[in-house]
Design a protein around this motif. Structure first.
Motif, PDB file in Angstrom:
ATOM      1  N   VAL A  23       0.835  -1.203   0.000  1.00  0.00           N
ATOM      2  CA  VAL A  23       0.000   0.000   0.000  1.00  0.00           C
ATOM      3  C   VAL A  23       0.869   1.253   0.000  1.00  0.00           C
ATOM      4  CG1 VAL A  23      -1.603   1.362   1.414  1.00  0.00           C
ATOM      5  CG2 VAL A  23      -2.008  -1.083   1.079  1.00  0.00           C
ATOM      6  N   ARG A  26       2.573   1.874  -3.452  1.00  0.00           N
ATOM      7  CA  ARG A  26       1.625   2.378  -4.466  1.00  0.00           C
ATOM      8  C   ARG A  26       1.285   3.850  -4.223  1.00  0.00           C
ATOM      9  NH1 ARG A  26      -1.485  -2.194  -6.411  1.00  0.00           N
ATOM     10  NH2 ARG A  26       0.014  -3.913  -6.562  1.00  0.00           N
ATOM     11  N   MET A  27       1.068   4.221  -2.958  1.00  0.00           N
ATOM     12  CA  MET A  27       0.686   5.598  -2.645  1.00  0.00           C
ATOM     13  C   MET A  27       1.843   6.574  -2.906  1.00  0.00           C
ATOM     14  SD  MET A  27      -1.847   5.273   0.640  1.00  0.00           S
ATOM     15  CE  MET A  27      -2.537   6.902   0.397  1.00  0.00           C
ATOM     16  N   GLN A  30       1.956   7.160  -6.717  1.00  0.00           N
ATOM     17  CA  GLN A  30       0.765   7.788  -7.289  1.00  0.00           C
ATOM     18  C   GLN A  30       0.997   9.284  -7.543  1.00  0.00           C
ATOM     19  OE1 GLN A  30      -3.773   6.999  -6.364  1.00  0.00           O
ATOM     20  NE2 GLN A  30      -2.939   8.216  -4.718  1.00  0.00           N
ATOM     21  N   TYR A  42      -6.217   6.754  -7.600  1.00  0.00           N
ATOM     22  CA  TYR A  42      -6.731   5.386  -7.417  1.00  0.00           C
ATOM     23  C   TYR A  42      -6.805   5.021  -5.936  1.00  0.00           C
ATOM     24  CZ  TYR A  42      -5.575   4.859 -12.385  1.00  0.00           C
ATOM     25  OH  TYR A  42      -5.500   5.015 -13.743  1.00  0.00           O
ATOM     26  N   TYR A  43      -5.902   5.622  -5.147  1.00  0.00           N
ATOM     27  CA  TYR A  43      -5.826   5.289  -3.727  1.00  0.00           C
ATOM     28  C   TYR A  43      -6.011   6.569  -2.901  1.00  0.00           C
ATOM     29  CZ  TYR A  43      -3.349   1.545  -6.177  1.00  0.00           C
ATOM     30  OH  TYR A  43      -2.993   0.545  -7.058  1.00  0.00           O
ATOM     31  N   HIS A  48      -8.571   2.897   1.863  1.00  0.00           N
ATOM     32  CA  HIS A  48      -9.129   2.760   0.522  1.00  0.00           C
ATOM     33  C   HIS A  48      -8.157   1.985  -0.383  1.00  0.00           C
ATOM     34  CE1 HIS A  48     -10.051   4.271  -3.645  1.00  0.00           C
ATOM     35  NE2 HIS A  48     -11.244   3.871  -3.248  1.00  0.00           N
ATOM     36  N   ALA A  49      -6.848   2.251  -0.230  1.00  0.00           N
ATOM     37  CA  ALA A  49      -5.831   1.541  -1.018  1.00  0.00           C
ATOM     38  C   ALA A  49      -5.838   0.053  -0.687  1.00  0.00           C
ATOM     39  CB  ALA A  49      -4.451   2.136  -0.738  1.00  0.00           C
ATOM     40  N   THR A  52      -8.942  -1.406  -2.304  1.00  0.00           N
ATOM     41  CA  THR A  52      -8.850  -1.413  -3.771  1.00  0.00           C
ATOM     42  C   THR A  52      -7.906  -2.497  -4.274  1.00  0.00           C
ATOM     43  OG1 THR A  52      -9.286   0.969  -3.815  1.00  0.00           O
ATOM     44  CG2 THR A  52      -8.318   0.009  -5.804  1.00  0.00           C
ATOM     45  N   ILE A 137      -5.536   0.027 -12.024  1.00  0.00           N
ATOM     46  CA  ILE A 137      -5.134   0.749 -10.805  1.00  0.00           C
ATOM     47  C   ILE A 137      -3.608   0.923 -10.740  1.00  0.00           C
ATOM     48  CG2 ILE A 137      -7.145   0.086  -9.422  1.00  0.00           C
ATOM     49  CD1 ILE A 137      -5.311  -2.055  -8.081  1.00  0.00           C
TER      50      ILE A 137
END
Length: 300
Positions: A23, A26-27, A30, A42-43, A48-49, A52, A137
């Motif tokens: 997580v 990815r964040m 982003q 997306y996150y 929420h991430a 998702t 995503i």
């Protein structure tokens, strides 16, 4: 034995915190080098991430990069915590019987640098695997690795032995700052808890409380370096192995700050705490308890 116990403690923590590492990665990728509001989000936050990724990539998606993550934790933290334990047991972090903040910070930083350099190749692969996602995503550059061994072999084949250490220029400041903050605050916090006599001397609550205090400092100090590290490791490279987005640590730091502002360097802060916080608490707690168990065995 200090190295083995330290590595085992970090691996134990990694099993619980790896989904949060996915997580966090990815964040941090982003909206890379894009101004706020100019990219699709997306996150929205750590929860929420988590939802998702689990929904789109499946539960297995939340454990991406677990194999290199475990290897990295054993290598990096085995060397880092093991080195610090030897320095600590030799009495080098104390001044007149008390923990010295300066000495623990320096010892933590040195131990961190050694660990970061050794573990850099598997951290590179871990970042690549954790950023890989279903196109709907996907964030950041998407590498096409099929697993840890395949990734290591592919990078070595294309860019040679030095290619495996690409991005280590960010790993050294990241881990040295994080390690110095973690180990100095953990030792001082542990001493403070013992002085206050809140818990019995041998209680596991002592290490747990010290770890909770330490984790707050670690996240604040380390997150900007962590964002830069993630981006440098994940960026695409040309046929010569040179990064196509950033020239190095300073370039990535300044471009992120200029394009995304200060908060760009703190992207994924919530995810960082939810990941680094529990990992710091668990690894230091396991490390302290395993060392106590080993010392008890030695006395028998």
């Amino acid at each position: 034995m200090d190295f083995v116990l330290s590595g085992a403690a970090a691996c134990g923590a990694c099993l619980f915190t790896n989904p949060l590492e996915v997580v966090k990665t990815r964040m941090q990728l982003q909206g890379e080098l894009k101004t706020r509001g100019s990219y699709q989000v997306y996150y929205r936050n750590v929860f929420h991430a988590f939802y998702t990724i689990g929904k789109v990539d499946g539960l297995a998606g939340l454990q991406k990069g677990l194999a290199p993550g475990l290897v990295y934790q054993f290598l990096m933290n085995g060397v880092r915590l093991g080195s610090f334990a030897i320095i600590e047991s030799s009495g080098h972090i104390h001044t007149e019987g008390r923990v010295s903040a300066v000495k623990t910070t320096l010892a933590g930083a040195v131990a961190g640098v050694v660990g970061a350099v050794m573990g850099s190749p598997v951290y590179l692969v871990k970042t690549h695997l954790q950023s890989q996602s279903t196109s709907s995503i996907a964030v950041g550059h998407q590498h096409k690795h099929q697993g840890m061994i395949h990734a290591l072999a592919a990078i070595y084949r294309q860019h040679g032995i030095l290619g495996l250490w690409r991005g280590s220029s960010a790993a050294v400041p990241r881990v040295s700052v994080g390690s110095a903050a973690q180990l100095s605050t953990f030792s001082s916090a542990k001493e403070l808890v013992l002085d206050l006599q809140v818990f019995p001397k041998d209680s596991w609550f002592v290490a747990l409380t010290a770890g909770m205090i330490s984790s707050v400092v670690v996240v604040i100090a380390m997150t900007p370096f962590d964002v830069v590290s993630t981006r440098l490791y994940n960026q695409p490279v040309d046929h010569l192995g040179k990064g196509q987005l950033y020239k190095g640590f300073t370039d990535c730091f300044s471009r992120t700050l200029k394009k995304e502002g200060l908060m760009g360097l703190y992207k994924g802060l919530g995810a960082s705490y939810f990941r680094i916080g529990p990992h710091t608490i668990l690894s230091l707690f396991f490390w302290d308890e395993l060392r106590k168990m080993y010392q008890r065995q030695q006395l028998r």
